[in-house]
Design a protein around this motif. Sequence first.
Motif, PDB file in Angstrom:
ATOM      1  N   MET A   1       0.848  -1.184   0.000  1.00 29.47           N
ATOM      2  CA  MET A   1       0.000   0.000   0.000  1.00 29.47           C
ATOM      3  C   MET A   1       0.891   1.243   0.000  1.00 29.47           C
ATOM      4  SD  MET A   1      -2.969   1.138   2.715  1.00 29.47           S
ATOM      5  CE  MET A   1      -3.993  -0.254   2.345  1.00 29.47           C
ATOM      6  N   ALA A   2       0.539   2.215  -0.756  1.00 29.32           N
ATOM      7  CA  ALA A   2       1.333   3.442  -0.870  1.00 29.32           C
ATOM      8  C   ALA A   2       1.246   4.260   0.410  1.00 29.32           C
ATOM      9  CB  ALA A   2       0.830   4.272  -2.049  1.00 29.32           C
ATOM     10  N   SER A   3       2.316   5.011   0.679  1.00 32.92           N
ATOM     11  CA  SER A   3       2.342   5.831   1.886  1.00 32.92           C
ATOM     12  C   SER A   3       1.206   6.852   1.897  1.00 32.92           C
ATOM     13  CB  SER A   3       3.699   6.511   2.060  1.00 32.92           C
ATOM     14  OG  SER A   3       3.968   7.369   0.976  1.00 32.92           O
ATOM     15  N   SER A   4       0.807   7.340   0.722  1.00 34.25           N
ATOM     16  CA  SER A   4      -0.304   8.305   0.670  1.00 34.25           C
ATOM     17  C   SER A   4      -1.615   7.654   1.111  1.00 34.25           C
ATOM     18  CB  SER A   4      -0.440   8.903  -0.730  1.00 34.25           C
ATOM     19  OG  SER A   4      -0.689   7.887  -1.680  1.00 34.25           O
ATOM     20  N   GLU A   5      -1.811   6.381   0.773  1.00 31.32           N
ATOM     21  CA  GLU A   5      -3.014   5.668   1.199  1.00 31.32           C
ATOM     22  C   GLU A   5      -2.977   5.405   2.697  1.00 31.32           C
ATOM     23  OE1 GLU A   5      -3.543   2.136  -1.210  1.00 31.32           O
ATOM     24  OE2 GLU A   5      -2.990   3.259  -3.001  1.00 31.32           O
ATOM     25  N   LEU A   6      -1.810   5.015   3.208  1.00 35.10           N
ATOM     26  CA  LEU A   6      -1.665   4.797   4.649  1.00 35.10           C
ATOM     27  C   LEU A   6      -1.885   6.095   5.412  1.00 35.10           C
ATOM     28  CD1 LEU A   6       1.425   2.424   4.834  1.00 35.10           C
ATOM     29  CD2 LEU A   6      -0.908   1.911   5.550  1.00 35.10           C
ATOM     30  N   ARG A   7      -1.352   7.187   4.884  1.00 37.87           N
ATOM     31  CA  ARG A   7      -1.542   8.485   5.526  1.00 37.87           C
ATOM     32  C   ARG A   7      -3.032   8.825   5.579  1.00 37.87           C
ATOM     33  NH1 ARG A   7       0.662  14.402   3.505  1.00 37.87           N
ATOM     34  NH2 ARG A   7      -0.635  15.588   4.943  1.00 37.87           N
ATOM     35  N   LYS A   8      -3.755   8.587   4.503  1.00 38.55           N
ATOM     36  CA  LYS A   8      -5.199   8.861   4.460  1.00 38.55           C
ATOM     37  C   LYS A   8      -5.923   8.012   5.500  1.00 38.55           C
ATOM     38  CE  LYS A   8      -9.130  10.282   2.457  1.00 38.55           C
ATOM     39  NZ  LYS A   8     -10.013  10.572   3.566  1.00 38.55           N
ATOM     40  N   PRO A  27       9.229  18.433   1.126  1.00 46.55           N
ATOM     41  CA  PRO A  27       9.875  17.359   0.356  1.00 46.55           C
ATOM     42  C   PRO A  27      10.219  16.186   1.284  1.00 46.55           C
ATOM     43  CG  PRO A  27      10.942  19.475  -0.032  1.00 46.55           C
ATOM     44  CD  PRO A  27       9.994  19.681   1.096  1.00 46.55           C
ATOM     45  N   GLU A  28      10.416  15.016   0.705  1.00 46.22           N
ATOM     46  CA  GLU A  28      10.849  13.864   1.509  1.00 46.22           C
ATOM     47  C   GLU A  28      12.114  14.224   2.270  1.00 46.22           C
ATOM     48  OE1 GLU A  28       9.869   9.435   0.026  1.00 46.22           O
ATOM     49  OE2 GLU A  28      11.488  10.446  -1.012  1.00 46.22           O
ATOM     50  N   VAL A  29      12.141  13.871   3.554  1.00 46.70           N
ATOM     51  CA  VAL A  29      13.319  14.112   4.376  1.00 46.70           C
ATOM     52  C   VAL A  29      13.693  12.812   5.091  1.00 46.70           C
ATOM     53  CG1 VAL A  29      12.912  16.583   4.686  1.00 46.70           C
ATOM     54  CG2 VAL A  29      11.901  14.979   6.299  1.00 46.70           C
ATOM     55  N   PHE A  30      14.982  12.640   5.327  1.00 42.26           N
ATOM     56  CA  PHE A  30      15.444  11.415   5.980  1.00 42.26           C
ATOM     57  C   PHE A  30      16.185  11.697   7.277  1.00 42.26           C
ATOM     58  CE2 PHE A  30      14.634  10.225   1.644  1.00 42.26           C
ATOM     59  CZ  PHE A  30      13.983   9.010   1.778  1.00 42.26           C
ATOM     60  N   THR A  31      16.384  12.976   7.601  1.00 44.83           N
ATOM     61  CA  THR A  31      17.035  13.346   8.863  1.00 44.83           C
ATOM     62  C   THR A  31      16.287  14.519   9.474  1.00 44.83           C
ATOM     63  OG1 THR A  31      18.524  14.986   7.896  1.00 44.83           O
ATOM     64  CG2 THR A  31      19.312  12.680   7.951  1.00 44.83           C
ATOM     65  N   VAL A  32      16.463  14.688  10.771  1.00 45.40           N
ATOM     66  CA  VAL A  32      15.872  15.827  11.468  1.00 45.40           C
ATOM     67  C   VAL A  32      16.421  17.127  10.887  1.00 45.40           C
ATOM     68  CG1 VAL A  32      15.753  17.008  13.689  1.00 45.40           C
ATOM     69  CG2 VAL A  32      15.426  14.546  13.588  1.00 45.40           C
ATOM     70  N   GLU A  97       7.238  -4.840   7.626  1.00 45.78           N
ATOM     71  CA  GLU A  97       6.400  -5.946   8.070  1.00 45.78           C
ATOM     72  C   GLU A  97       5.498  -5.555   9.232  1.00 45.78           C
ATOM     73  OE1 GLU A  97       7.148 -10.066  10.434  1.00 45.78           O
ATOM     74  OE2 GLU A  97       8.581  -9.586   8.861  1.00 45.78           O
ATOM     75  N   THR A  98       6.023  -4.791  10.194  1.00 46.59           N
ATOM     76  CA  THR A  98       5.249  -4.483  11.389  1.00 46.59           C
ATOM     77  C   THR A  98       4.500  -3.157  11.319  1.00 46.59           C
ATOM     78  OG1 THR A  98       7.224  -3.548  12.433  1.00 46.59           O
ATOM     79  CG2 THR A  98       6.678  -5.844  12.956  1.00 46.59           C
ATOM     80  N   LEU A  99       5.150  -2.110  10.830  1.00 48.25           N
ATOM     81  CA  LEU A  99       4.549  -0.774  10.835  1.00 48.25           C
ATOM     82  C   LEU A  99       3.970  -0.372   9.474  1.00 48.25           C
ATOM     83  CD1 LEU A  99       7.276   1.129  12.890  1.00 48.25           C
ATOM     84  CD2 LEU A  99       5.141   0.123  13.730  1.00 48.25           C
ATOM     85  N   ARG A 100       4.336  -1.122   8.425  1.00 48.62           N
ATOM     86  CA  ARG A 100       3.902  -0.844   7.050  1.00 48.62           C
ATOM     87  C   ARG A 100       4.494   0.456   6.505  1.00 48.62           C
ATOM     88  NH1 ARG A 100      -2.340  -1.483   6.320  1.00 48.62           N
ATOM     89  NH2 ARG A 100      -2.385   0.146   7.855  1.00 48.62           N
ATOM     90  N   VAL A 101       5.629   0.874   7.030  1.00 44.03           N
ATOM     91  CA  VAL A 101       6.318   2.073   6.535  1.00 44.03           C
ATOM     92  C   VAL A 101       7.775   1.739   6.267  1.00 44.03           C
ATOM     93  CG1 VAL A 101       4.787   3.689   7.730  1.00 44.03           C
ATOM     94  CG2 VAL A 101       6.912   2.950   8.850  1.00 44.03           C
ATOM     95  N   GLY A 102       8.425   2.606   5.490  1.00 43.29           N
ATOM     96  CA  GLY A 102       9.823   2.411   5.162  1.00 43.29           C
ATOM     97  C   GLY A 102      10.730   3.389   5.879  1.00 43.29           C
ATOM     98  N   GLN A 103      11.974   3.411   5.458  1.00 44.44           N
ATOM     99  CA  GLN A 103      13.018   4.263   6.023  1.00 44.44           C
ATOM    100  C   GLN A 103      12.552   5.715   6.138  1.00 44.44           C
ATOM    101  OE1 GLN A 103      15.808   2.316   6.575  1.00 44.44           O
ATOM    102  NE2 GLN A 103      16.520   3.942   7.892  1.00 44.44           N
ATOM    103  N   MET A 140       3.068   8.508   8.497  1.00 39.76           N
ATOM    104  CA  MET A 140       3.179   7.365   7.587  1.00 39.76           C
ATOM    105  C   MET A 140       3.930   7.706   6.303  1.00 39.76           C
ATOM    106  SD  MET A 140       1.553   5.385   9.666  1.00 39.76           S
ATOM    107  CE  MET A 140       1.260   3.805   8.890  1.00 39.76           C
ATOM    108  N   THR A 141       4.420   8.928   6.204  1.00 36.42           N
ATOM    109  CA  THR A 141       5.210   9.377   5.067  1.00 36.42           C
ATOM    110  C   THR A 141       6.207  10.407   5.576  1.00 36.42           C
ATOM    111  OG1 THR A 141       5.182  10.552   2.952  1.00 36.42           O
ATOM    112  CG2 THR A 141       3.417  11.084   4.484  1.00 36.42           C
ATOM    113  N   ASN A 142       7.377  10.473   4.956  1.00 43.18           N
ATOM    114  CA  ASN A 142       8.365  11.478   5.371  1.00 43.18           C
ATOM    115  C   ASN A 142       8.308  12.706   4.466  1.00 43.18           C
ATOM    116  OD1 ASN A 142       9.451  10.098   3.211  1.00 43.18           O
ATOM    117  ND2 ASN A 142      11.502   9.973   4.068  1.00 43.18           N
ATOM    118  N   ALA A 143       7.180  12.872   3.767  1.00 41.26           N
ATOM    119  CA  ALA A 143       6.972  14.058   2.935  1.00 41.26           C
ATOM    120  C   ALA A 143       5.974  15.013   3.594  1.00 41.26           C
ATOM    121  CB  ALA A 143       6.482  13.657   1.552  1.00 41.26           C
ATOM    122  N   ALA A 144       5.748  14.820   4.893  1.00 40.00           N
ATOM    123  CA  ALA A 144       4.868  15.695   5.666  1.00 40.00           C
ATOM    124  C   ALA A 144       5.207  15.509   7.140  1.00 40.00           C
ATOM    125  CB  ALA A 144       3.403  15.357   5.423  1.00 40.00           C
TER     126      ALA A 144
END
Length: 170
Positions: A1-8, A27-32, A97-103, A140-144
């Motif tokens: 499932m896409a992160s946008s769907e999980l976010r919704k 924009p997508e961010v990977f660090t604080v 597997e557990t949270l349904r999200v990625g890095q 559920m997304t690192n773009a927000a």
Amino acid sequence: MASSELRKELEDYLKNLNIETVCVEHPEVFTVEEMLPHLQHLSGAVTKNLFLKDKKKKGLWLVSVRHDRTVNLNDLAKKLGLGSGSLRFADEAAMQETLRVGQGCATALAVFGDAGGRVRLMLDGDLVHGGHDRVYFHPMTNAATMGLTPADLLRFLKETGHDPVLQSFD
């Protein structure tokens, strides 16, 4: 499932709980460090999050702390009664597997995806008791980045079956 769907799904769940949120798109961010410039206009506590595994007991932990805290994994393992050297960073496959999200997307809000209740949550006590208007996590997304009141965060966690361990990180 896409992160946008999980976010919704998450947003609908929060709405059903009558939890009001503030959301900032970026924009997508990977660090604080990458995220902070997008949140300068907000008041409250920005978080950093660690997805960890206990190598001995095979348990999974999600640790959410104020972004300016230092987290020592050996000290944290001792506080959890796991013994020094027990905690390691979990891999992305375990996160999926557990949270349904990625890095970059494993935050306290991601326990929404943990239907099996496999992930234990530790929160920096300051996030709850520090007098913050809001606490901020990726939804559920690192773009927000989404903010909610500490009381609403605790209510959300209870509703998802994730009673957090509160810990001081002073």
